[in-house]
Design a protein around this motif. Structure first.
Motif, PDB file in Angstrom:
ATOM      1  N   LEU A   1       0.844  -1.184   0.000  1.00 43.26           N
ATOM      2  CA  LEU A   1       0.000   0.000   0.000  1.00 43.26           C
ATOM      3  C   LEU A   1       0.885   1.241   0.000  1.00 43.26           C
ATOM      4  O   LEU A   1       1.867   1.301   0.742  1.00 43.26           O
ATOM      5  CB  LEU A   1      -0.919  -0.003   1.226  1.00 43.26           C
ATOM      6  N   ALA A   2       0.537   2.195  -0.851  1.00 46.60           N
ATOM      7  CA  ALA A   2       1.271   3.460  -0.901  1.00 46.60           C
ATOM      8  C   ALA A   2       0.383   4.579  -0.382  1.00 46.60           C
ATOM      9  O   ALA A   2      -0.776   4.695  -0.786  1.00 46.60           O
ATOM     10  CB  ALA A   2       1.715   3.770  -2.327  1.00 46.60           C
ATOM     11  N   VAL A   3       0.918   5.382   0.510  1.00 55.18           N
ATOM     12  CA  VAL A   3       0.229   6.581   0.993  1.00 55.18           C
ATOM     13  C   VAL A   3       0.629   7.720   0.062  1.00 55.18           C
ATOM     14  O   VAL A   3       1.820   7.987  -0.133  1.00 55.18           O
ATOM     15  CB  VAL A   3       0.607   6.883   2.449  1.00 55.18           C
ATOM     16  N   ALA A   4      -0.351   8.368  -0.547  1.00 59.14           N
ATOM     17  CA  ALA A   4      -0.067   9.357  -1.593  1.00 59.14           C
ATOM     18  C   ALA A   4      -1.117  10.456  -1.561  1.00 59.14           C
ATOM     19  O   ALA A   4      -2.028  10.455  -0.732  1.00 59.14           O
ATOM     20  CB  ALA A   4      -0.055   8.672  -2.966  1.00 59.14           C
ATOM     21  N   GLY A   5      -0.978  11.403  -2.495  1.00 65.76           N
ATOM     22  CA  GLY A   5      -1.964  12.467  -2.629  1.00 65.76           C
ATOM     23  C   GLY A   5      -1.675  13.641  -1.717  1.00 65.76           C
ATOM     24  O   GLY A   5      -0.758  13.629  -0.892  1.00 65.76           O
ATOM     25  N   ALA A   6      -2.488  14.682  -1.856  1.00 68.11           N
ATOM     26  CA  ALA A   6      -2.339  15.899  -1.046  1.00 68.11           C
ATOM     27  C   ALA A   6      -2.509  15.551   0.428  1.00 68.11           C
ATOM     28  O   ALA A   6      -3.514  14.976   0.834  1.00 68.11           O
ATOM     29  CB  ALA A   6      -3.363  16.941  -1.473  1.00 68.11           C
ATOM     30  N   GLY A   7      -1.510  15.886   1.216  1.00 65.42           N
ATOM     31  CA  GLY A   7      -1.576  15.593   2.639  1.00 65.42           C
ATOM     32  C   GLY A   7      -1.572  14.116   2.963  1.00 65.42           C
ATOM     33  O   GLY A   7      -2.009  13.713   4.052  1.00 65.42           O
ATOM     34  N   ASP A   8      -1.061  13.301   2.054  1.00 64.33           N
ATOM     35  CA  ASP A   8      -1.045  11.842   2.236  1.00 64.33           C
ATOM     36  C   ASP A   8      -2.438  11.308   2.565  1.00 64.33           C
ATOM     37  O   ASP A   8      -2.618  10.417   3.391  1.00 64.33           O
ATOM     38  CB  ASP A   8      -0.061  11.437   3.345  1.00 64.33           C
ATOM     39  N   ALA A   9      -3.449  11.857   1.868  1.00 58.40           N
ATOM     40  CA  ALA A   9      -4.836  11.516   2.187  1.00 58.40           C
ATOM     41  C   ALA A   9      -5.297  10.210   1.565  1.00 58.40           C
ATOM     42  O   ALA A   9      -6.314   9.654   1.982  1.00 58.40           O
ATOM     43  CB  ALA A   9      -5.763  12.645   1.739  1.00 58.40           C
ATOM     44  N   ASP A  10      -4.570   9.706   0.558  1.00 59.57           N
ATOM     45  CA  ASP A  10      -4.997   8.497  -0.145  1.00 59.57           C
ATOM     46  C   ASP A  10      -4.116   7.311   0.213  1.00 59.57           C
ATOM     47  O   ASP A  10      -2.895   7.448   0.372  1.00 59.57           O
ATOM     48  CB  ASP A  10      -4.943   8.709  -1.664  1.00 59.57           C
ATOM     49  N   ALA A  11      -4.742   6.149   0.318  1.00 67.33           N
ATOM     50  CA  ALA A  11      -4.031   4.904   0.567  1.00 67.33           C
ATOM     51  C   ALA A  11      -4.354   3.968  -0.592  1.00 67.33           C
ATOM     52  O   ALA A  11      -5.497   3.510  -0.727  1.00 67.33           O
ATOM     53  CB  ALA A  11      -4.476   4.287   1.885  1.00 67.33           C
ATOM     54  N   VAL A  12      -3.368   3.704  -1.451  1.00 64.69           N
ATOM     55  CA  VAL A  12      -3.599   2.919  -2.666  1.00 64.69           C
ATOM     56  C   VAL A  12      -3.007   1.523  -2.481  1.00 64.69           C
ATOM     57  O   VAL A  12      -1.790   1.364  -2.381  1.00 64.69           O
ATOM     58  CB  VAL A  12      -2.988   3.618  -3.897  1.00 64.69           C
ATOM     59  N   ALA A  13      -3.898   0.536  -2.425  1.00 66.01           N
ATOM     60  CA  ALA A  13      -3.479  -0.857  -2.228  1.00 66.01           C
ATOM     61  C   ALA A  13      -3.064  -1.472  -3.561  1.00 66.01           C
ATOM     62  O   ALA A  13      -3.637  -1.163  -4.607  1.00 66.01           O
ATOM     63  CB  ALA A  13      -4.608  -1.658  -1.599  1.00 66.01           C
ATOM     64  N   ASP A  14      -2.087  -2.376  -3.520  1.00 63.05           N
ATOM     65  CA  ASP A  14      -1.539  -2.952  -4.746  1.00 63.05           C
ATOM     66  C   ASP A  14      -0.960  -4.322  -4.450  1.00 63.05           C
ATOM     67  O   ASP A  14      -0.426  -4.571  -3.369  1.00 63.05           O
ATOM     68  CB  ASP A  14      -0.441  -2.023  -5.290  1.00 63.05           C
ATOM     69  N   ARG A  15      -1.088  -5.227  -5.421  1.00 62.57           N
ATOM     70  CA  ARG A  15      -0.489  -6.562  -5.347  1.00 62.57           C
ATOM     71  C   ARG A  15      -0.876  -7.285  -4.052  1.00 62.57           C
ATOM     72  O   ARG A  15      -0.024  -7.730  -3.285  1.00 62.57           O
ATOM     73  CB  ARG A  15       1.035  -6.471  -5.489  1.00 62.57           C
ATOM     74  N   ILE A  16      -2.187  -7.395  -3.838  1.00 55.66           N
ATOM     75  CA  ILE A  16      -2.709  -8.154  -2.706  1.00 55.66           C
ATOM     76  C   ILE A  16      -2.914  -9.601  -3.171  1.00 55.66           C
ATOM     77  O   ILE A  16      -3.630  -9.844  -4.144  1.00 55.66           O
ATOM     78  CB  ILE A  16      -4.053  -7.575  -2.220  1.00 55.66           C
ATOM     79  N   PHE A  17      -2.297 -10.550  -2.515  1.00 58.70           N
ATOM     80  CA  PHE A  17      -2.466 -11.926  -2.962  1.00 58.70           C
ATOM     81  C   PHE A  17      -2.378 -12.892  -1.775  1.00 58.70           C
ATOM     82  O   PHE A  17      -1.814 -12.571  -0.724  1.00 58.70           O
ATOM     83  CB  PHE A  17      -1.410 -12.309  -4.012  1.00 58.70           C
ATOM     84  N   THR A  18      -2.967 -14.068  -1.981  1.00 56.19           N
ATOM     85  CA  THR A  18      -2.890 -15.158  -1.016  1.00 56.19           C
ATOM     86  C   THR A  18      -2.292 -16.371  -1.716  1.00 56.19           C
ATOM     87  O   THR A  18      -2.704 -16.713  -2.832  1.00 56.19           O
ATOM     88  CB  THR A  18      -4.279 -15.517  -0.457  1.00 56.19           C
ATOM     89  N   VAL A  19      -1.334 -17.004  -1.095  1.00 57.57           N
ATOM     90  CA  VAL A  19      -0.727 -18.215  -1.643  1.00 57.57           C
ATOM     91  C   VAL A  19      -1.825 -19.282  -1.760  1.00 57.57           C
ATOM     92  O   VAL A  19      -2.624 -19.470  -0.834  1.00 57.57           O
ATOM     93  CB  VAL A  19       0.415 -18.694  -0.731  1.00 57.57           C
ATOM     94  N   PRO A  20      -1.894 -19.992  -2.908  1.00 56.46           N
ATOM     95  CA  PRO A  20      -3.007 -20.935  -3.126  1.00 56.46           C
ATOM     96  C   PRO A  20      -3.268 -21.900  -1.977  1.00 56.46           C
ATOM     97  O   PRO A  20      -4.421 -22.162  -1.623  1.00 56.46           O
ATOM     98  CB  PRO A  20      -2.584 -21.662  -4.404  1.00 56.46           C
ATOM     99  N   ALA A  21      -2.237 -22.427  -1.358  1.00 52.01           N
ATOM    100  CA  ALA A  21      -2.427 -23.415  -0.290  1.00 52.01           C
ATOM    101  C   ALA A  21      -3.079 -22.821   0.957  1.00 52.01           C
ATOM    102  O   ALA A  21      -3.536 -23.567   1.839  1.00 52.01           O
ATOM    103  CB  ALA A  21      -1.084 -24.040   0.080  1.00 52.01           C
ATOM    104  N   HIS A  22      -3.153 -21.489   1.036  1.00 53.78           N
ATOM    105  CA  HIS A  22      -3.690 -20.842   2.236  1.00 53.78           C
ATOM    106  C   HIS A  22      -4.966 -20.049   1.951  1.00 53.78           C
ATOM    107  O   HIS A  22      -5.393 -19.239   2.785  1.00 53.78           O
ATOM    108  CB  HIS A  22      -2.633 -19.915   2.838  1.00 53.78           C
TER     109      HIS A  22
END
Length: 233
Positions: free
Chosen positions: A145-166
């Motif tokens: 997750l990257a905190v970005a935007g004016a005043g660090d107001a946005d939280a942009v999630a990226d590459r969220i994954f779960t290993v298949p066995a779990h």
């Protein structure tokens, strides 16, 4: 779904966090963003800030070439796909731009047998769910997750994954809860992400709402054949 003016703003804000999360560089020219990625199969990615089908057709025709990608919001997937194919692009399955207000609701705790590790270097946060027993610990799920935007107001999630066995143990929700809680502590107020169709189901259960369908395509060079002309006789 977002209105036109809001759509441009939310796509631009998502893009700002996405390039931060992946350490890419980008430039904005009107409603066209060029992201310099530099991978052999993904040299550049062009992101459109509008769902205007004429803009899509024009840009697709101009930027086509090996390792070029094109991402844009769309309100008419059939028309977008026709323009993509005509320019030699291959459209991927639909993805979804989503948002959520980051309230004080706590995410789920890690289930028995797992624990959460939070790391990263601001403005990028990394959450990992690992098995609680054994050495070394086995990775079960992970997200950025990257905190970005004016005043660090946005939280942009990226590459969220779960290993298949779990999978099917709620670990994706655990990762998102850890990331958004850490982002709130740093002042973020709005979460943004682009989800696959499967991811969309998870995020809707977690209170995320749809902003736009996103059309993602890569150039393959296989343009649609031109319609035959009039017969000579």
């Amino acid at each position: 779904m977002s209105e036109d003016g809001d759509l441009r703003d939310v796509v631009l804000r998502w893009h700002a966090g996405w390039v931060t999360a992946r350490d890419y560089r980008s430039s904005v020219d009107g409603d066209v963003v060029t992201v310099r990625i530099g991978l052999p199969d993904r040299i550049t990615e062009t992101i459109l800030l509008s769902d205007d089908p004429d803009l899509y057709a024009d840009v697709a025709a101009r930027i086509g070439g090996p390792s070029r990608w094109l991402t844009a919001p769309t309100s008419d997937r059939a028309r977008t796909e026709a323009a993509a194919v005509a320019a030699g692009f291959e459209l991927h399955p639909p993805e979804w731009l989503m948002s959520r207000a980051l309230d004080d609701q706590l995410g789920p705790a890690a289930p028995d047998g797992y624990e959460v590790w939070l790391s990263g270097r601001p403005p990028v946060l990394v959450a990992e769910v690992v098995t609680a027993g054994g050495d070394p610990r086995a990775l079960a799920a992970k997200g950025h997750l990257a905190v970005a935007g004016a005043g660090d107001a946005d939280a942009v999630a990226d590459r969220i994954f779960t290993v298949p066995a779990h999978r099917r143990r709620g670990l994706g929700s655990v990762v998102m809860g850890a990331l958004t809680a850490a982002a709130r502590e740093r002042g973020a107020r709005t979460g943004l992400l682009v989800a696959s169709a499967d991811g969309r189901k998870l995020y809707e259960r977690l209170g995320w709402r749809l902003e736009a369908e996103m059309a993602v395509a890569h150039w393959s060079g296989h343009a649609a054949p031109e319609a035959p002309g009039e017969p000579l006789e």
